[in-house]
Design an enzyme around this catalytic site. Structure first.
Site, PDB file in Angstrom:
ATOM      1  N   LYS A 101       0.818  -1.223   0.000  1.00 15.74           N
ATOM      2  CA  LYS A 101       0.000   0.000   0.000  1.00 15.74           C
ATOM      3  C   LYS A 101       0.853   1.275   0.000  1.00 15.74           C
ATOM      4  O   LYS A 101       0.452   2.275  -0.585  1.00 15.74           O
ATOM      5  CB  LYS A 101      -0.959  -0.001   1.193  1.00 15.74           C
ATOM      6  CG  LYS A 101      -2.032  -1.089   1.079  1.00 15.74           C
ATOM      7  CD  LYS A 101      -3.005  -1.025   2.242  1.00 15.74           C
ATOM      8  CE  LYS A 101      -3.981  -2.195   2.179  1.00 15.74           C
ATOM      9  NZ  LYS A 101      -4.976  -2.141   3.258  1.00 15.74           N
TER      10      LYS A 101
ATOM     11  N   ASP B 277      -9.775   2.412   2.581  1.00 17.33           N
ATOM     12  CA  ASP B 277      -9.847   1.807   3.926  1.00 17.33           C
ATOM     13  C   ASP B 277     -10.352   2.848   4.922  1.00 17.33           C
ATOM     14  O   ASP B 277     -11.078   2.522   5.869  1.00 17.33           O
ATOM     15  CB  ASP B 277      -8.458   1.334   4.388  1.00 17.33           C
ATOM     16  CG  ASP B 277      -8.027   0.043   3.701  1.00 17.33           C
ATOM     17  OD1 ASP B 277      -8.895  -0.702   3.210  1.00 17.33           O
ATOM     18  OD2 ASP B 277      -6.807  -0.211   3.652  1.00 17.33           O
TER      19      ASP B 277
END
Ligand SMILES: NC(=O)c1ccc[n+]([C@@H]2O[C@H](COP(=O)([O-])OP(=O)(O)OC[C@H]3O[C@@H](n4cnc5c(N)ncnc54)[C@H](OP(=O)(O)O)[C@@H]3O)[C@@H](O)[C@H]2O)c1
Length: 281
Positions: A63, A100
């Site tokens: 990420k 997220d």
């Protein structure tokens, strides 16, 4: 022409993201596919730029590197340094977001949590905790205490947040009451893991576990056995997937129920195969 999206990570073979996205494409009657690709860290930028892909998701451990491949990172990417969702613009450049953050916000809303003015205890200080702190501060939480095994990592998170609303605590210094305790450690991924924190009745109004597992995590079951409201990370996972679809297909209503049902089914199937572990995506 079939539109192609991919989940890039390592490992990806147990991911339930393909099941959720395929359920959404099916429910829309869209000619699109979603595949999982195992990608080495040094190849993440190249994999995201694959001209065959219209976009996709990124999971552990890529990420942070994925954020570096974007020409236009969103505010959430800039605040967390992490990207879990990207798409290709008409000019071929890559845009991306950290869904997220929004996924957690949606999940907390669904269990009736109001961040405004809330007092929160965050367990953990890794990437997920960083995203959670950003989401909670944006929601107006008045105090966020971070409890982590490695105190230096907790201090780094506090310093990155740059506000006195965020501070580091040790276990003996816990306050008398919190509106929310959030598990952002990886404890609970393995059945033999200890609880991230033994809870006591009266101190916590709500417990939210970012980890998810078929049939609820042990920590969620522990909280509920004490009469504490609790939810697990499955809702956040579905939320981040739904928000990814909104980035790729603006204006379309996401089929949340179909995606959630597909996620539960995939998780149960995976548990039946011997691994009910919940990973990031
Ligand atoms: N539901 C969702 O959609 C979603 C999305 C993202 C992440 N997640 C979940 O969130 C969790 C954390 O992810 P992450 O990306 O933040 O991972 P990470 O960056 O590797 O951080 C892991 C955290 O867990 C702590 N930890 C690990 N083992 C521990 C142990 N034995 N005892 C105490 N603390 C321990 C680490 O503490 P130290 O700093 O001391 O090492 C650190 O705070 C994972 O379980 C992931 O699956 C869920």
């Amino acid at each position: 022409m079939t539109l192609r999206y991919a989940l890039l990570g390592d490992p990806v073979d147990h991911s339930i993201s393909p099941a959720m996205h395929r359920a959404a494409f099916r429910s829309w009657g869209l000619d699109a596919e979603y595949v999982a690709r195992k990608v080495a860290s040094e190849d993440i930028g190249r994999a995201m730029r694959d001209p065959d892909l219209a976009g996709g998701n990124v999971t552990l451990p890529h990420k942070l590197r994925a954020a570096e491949a974007l020409v236009r990172p969103s505010r959430a990417v800039r605040a967390t340094g992490a990207c879990n969702c990207w798409w290709r613009r008409a000019d071929g450049e890559l845009e991306g977001d950290n869904t997220d953050v929004g996924g957690l916000r949606l999940a907390l809303e669904r269990v009736g949590f109001e961040a405004g003015g809330a007092r929160v205890l965050v367990l953990g200080a890794g990437g997920a905790a960083r995203g959670a702190v950003h989401a909670l501060l944006e929601g107006g939480a008045s105090s966020i205490e971070i409890l982590n095994r490695t105190a230096a990592r907790a201090r780094a998170l506090m310093e990155a947040a740059g506000t006195r609303a965020v501070r580091v605590v040790e276990a003996p210094e816990l306050g008398a009451s919190y509106d929310l305790v959030l598990n952002a450690t990886s404890l609970g991924l393995a059945a033999a893991d200890p609880l991230p924190l033994a809870l006591d009745r009266g101190r916590f109004d709500l417990a939210y576990d970012l980890v998810y597992a078929a049939g609820r995590t042990r920590w969620v079951r522990h909280a509920r056995s004490l009469g504490i409201r609790a939810g697990d990370g499955l809702e956040m996972l579905v939320g981040q997937a739904a928000l990814s679809l909104e980035r790729w297909f603006p204006g379309r209503a996401t089929p949340h129920h179909a995606m959630r049902a597909a996620a539960v089914q995939a998780l149960d199937a995976r548990a039946g195969r011997g691994s009910g572990r919940g990973s990031g995506a």
